[in-house]
Every structure is written in C-alpha cells, then in structure tokens.
Design an enzyme around this catalytic site. Structure first.
Site, PDB file in Angstrom:
ATOM      1  N   ILE A  79      42.415  26.968  44.733  1.00  6.57           N
ATOM      2  CA  ILE A  79      43.379  27.682  44.085  1.00  6.57           C
ATOM      3  C   ILE A  79      44.808  27.587  45.031  1.00  6.57           C
ATOM      4  CG2 ILE A  79      42.438  30.057  44.931  1.00  6.57           C
ATOM      5  CD1 ILE A  79      44.076  29.366  41.566  1.00  6.57           C
ATOM      6  N   SER A 126      41.079  29.359  57.522  1.00  4.18           N
ATOM      7  CA  SER A 126      39.948  28.951  56.801  1.00  4.18           C
ATOM      8  C   SER A 126      38.777  28.209  57.547  1.00  4.18           C
ATOM      9  CB  SER A 126      40.300  28.023  55.867  1.00  4.18           C
ATOM     10  OG  SER A 126      39.715  27.636  54.904  1.00  4.18           O
ATOM     11  N   ARG A 127      37.722  28.671  57.144  1.00  2.94           N
ATOM     12  CA  ARG A 127      36.357  27.941  57.638  1.00  2.94           C
ATOM     13  C   ARG A 127      36.454  26.358  57.465  1.00  2.94           C
ATOM     14  NH1 ARG A 127      31.436  31.070  55.663  1.00  2.94           N
ATOM     15  NH2 ARG A 127      32.434  30.865  53.752  1.00  2.94           N
ATOM     16  N   LYS A 152      42.753  37.653  42.794  1.00  3.26           N
ATOM     17  CA  LYS A 152      41.780  38.323  41.817  1.00  3.26           C
ATOM     18  C   LYS A 152      40.528  37.656  41.902  1.00  3.26           C
ATOM     19  CE  LYS A 152      41.007  35.115  38.663  1.00  3.26           C
ATOM     20  NZ  LYS A 152      39.574  34.947  38.067  1.00  3.26           N
ATOM     21  N   ASP A 157      34.387  36.380  36.299  1.00  3.13           N
ATOM     22  CA  ASP A 157      35.188  35.506  37.124  1.00  3.13           C
ATOM     23  C   ASP A 157      36.697  35.153  36.277  1.00  3.13           C
ATOM     24  OD1 ASP A 157      36.297  34.577  39.926  1.00  3.13           O
ATOM     25  OD2 ASP A 157      36.372  33.002  38.333  1.00  3.13           O
TER      26      ASP A 157
END
Length: 308
Positions: free
Chosen positions: A14, A36-37, A90, A168
């Site tokens: 996303i 970010s991992r 969201k 979701d």
C-alpha cells in the site's frame, strides 16, 4: 513555506502503490526517512525501527504509520511522545480504546493526529452524500464482496485476532456509509462467519437502523471470484441510487451522474497537511466502532477451513 519533513513507517504494497506517489506529488511534503522491518524506500535514510529513525533524524515533523493495525499503537505513541504529527492508515488501531488514548496524547502534545479513511475520498462519495441529503431514504444495502486470495495473498496478519478479517475491506464501506447518511446508524444484529482454522471472519451479514428506523443491511464476503463488488444501493423517493466501484461512480435510476478519476490518497495527504497547518486533529471512530459492535453483537458461525 518550508515543506513538512515526513517519514513512512511500514513499507509494504500500500505504501508503494499509494502513499509514496501521493507524497511525491504534494509540494507540502518532503519524504526524508522510512522505517520498516523488511522494506526500504530508495533515495532516503532507512531504519529497522521507528525509535532508531526518530533518534537519528530529529528533523522529522510528521510520520505516516502504515503497518498492520495490531502493531500501530506503540509506534504512534512513540511518535506522539516525540512531538511528531501522526497519520494513521485505516483502520486507525486494533481497538477503540487505544485510538482514544492516542487522540488524548496528541492533544496533550499539541500535535495533529489523522485517522485516515481513504474510501471517504473516493470521487463520487460527496455527490452521494448531497443526493441523500436532498431526498427521503427508504432503505440502504451495502454489498462488499471481493477475493481475499487476490488482494491479500499469504498475509497471515489479516487472519489473526485484531486483523479484522473481512472487515479489513468492509470497514471501507462503513467509512463511506457513516459519512453519507444524514443520521447515525447502529447495529441491531450480525452473523460473522469464521473459517475453522482462522481467528478472524471471512464473511459477515449485518443489519443496522437509526433513530427513524431506517433499514440498512450489509453483506461482506471475501470469497467472491470474478468481478468484485463494492456497491452501496439506496432506495429513495428520488429513485434508486447506486454508489459503485468503491465510491468511484454514482448512478440514479441507472443513469450515471458522477464519475471522476480516483485520487483518494492525494486528498488524504492534502487533508493531513491542512490539519498540521491549522493545529487540528481528525479522529472519527465511527467505522471502527461499528466493527467492534459487530464482534460484540454478532452470532458466530463456523465454516470450512480457509487455505491460500
């Protein structure tokens, strides 16, 4: 005016499809870091954690949090404590109470918190709201069916407790309905279908009403193949309104009356910049509250195991 120095936390699909293009096109922002991992963003500093990023890059003014909602509270709390403005993908959190806590913290720190609902910014949503405000509504049906294997392949977090399952995508419909209807609605009954091997529902049917006993129904299903369905249909005194394709098109009695190119995330970032400039927050929890109510009131029905 000096651009808002923004950072991204959680670099997934996303972010690459929507967040990065929207930020790059908006002169109000300059993307300067990411955490970010697993993913990285080329051309900027990248870190494995938000803590490391904020310590190394104090110039950051705002962060956009795009990791799964189960992991968002801690990151948002860290950012707000550091005095950063926060954009929440969201749904804004895994629970209502944690988002309420973040809203209180943002107010105490004097920074902006934005619970973003991208589907509210779909091209025909405002036109639908105006149409419904101009007539008497008889009933509303929400049909939100899609193929989870296409949209969330091998994403285990969506099936975990707190991952919301079919809500979701379903929460996108709820974000639109709670925006376009003239009065608040509440759930009267719900049935949630859980695969035997999952902790989140694959389908749900929900009945809503309002103070005037308006009938609103919703069908959410993750098992649809072929053409996907993201429609809101309202029978009104002025004819049948169909808000289709996730809010992209509006038709009345079969006649297309509104259609524009999609720019949901561009508008979200425009709104976030406006909030930062005016020192305000925007935290509407109505869509998430309906999800919580569905889990509270819903009857569980177990169906056959789901496998990707």
């Amino acid at each position: 005016m000096t651009p808002i120095q923004i950072a991204i936390v959680g670099v997934g699909k996303i972010v690459r499809d929507q967040h990065l293009p929207a930020i790059s096109k908006n002169a109000d922002y300059r993307l300067i870091a990411a955490a970010s991992r697993h993913g990285i963003v080329d051309g900027i500093d990248n870190f494995k954690s938000i803590e490391a990023m904020l310590e190394a890059v104090p110039a950051i003014n705002a962060v956009s949090l795009c990791m799964p909602s189960q992991y968002r509270y801690e990151a948002a709390h860290v950012a707000l404590e550091a005095g950063k403005h926060v954009f929440l993908e969201k749904p804004p959190g895994a629970t209502l109470s944690e988002v309420a806590d973040l809203e209180a913290l943002a107010a105490a720190k004097g920074v902006s918190l934005f619970a973003s609902w991208h589907s509210r910014y779909a091209p025909a949503v405002e036109a639908a709201k105006a149409f419904l405000a101009s007539t008497a509504i008889r009933n509303v049906k929400i049909i939100w069916r899609e193929d989870v294997r296409h949209w969330h392949p091998n994403q285990e977090w969506i099936w975990a407790a707190g991952g919301l399952g079919v809500f979701d995508p379903g929460i996108n419909a709820l974000s639109i309905v709670t925006h376009i209807l003239p009065r608040p609605i509440f759930i009267t009954s719900a049935t949630l279908e859980f695969p035997e091997n999952r902790d989140a529902p694959i389908a749900a049917t929900i009945a809503f009403s309002d103070a005037d006993k308006l009938s609103v129904s919703a069908e959410f299903d993750w098992r649809q193949t072929g053409k996907q369905s993201w429609d809101i249909v309202a029978e009104t005194d002025a004819g049948e309104m169909v808000l289709s394709e996730g809010g992209a098109k509006l038709a009345v009695d079969g006649k297309l009356v509104h259609e524009e190119p999609e720019q949901e995330y561009s508008m979200l970032y425009r709104r976030f910049a406006e909030l930062i400039k005016t020192g305000k927050s925007d935290v509407d929890l109505a869509p998430l509250r309906h999800v919580a109510d569905a889990f509270m009131l819903g009857r569980r029905k177990f169906v056959e195991a789901f496998h990707d």
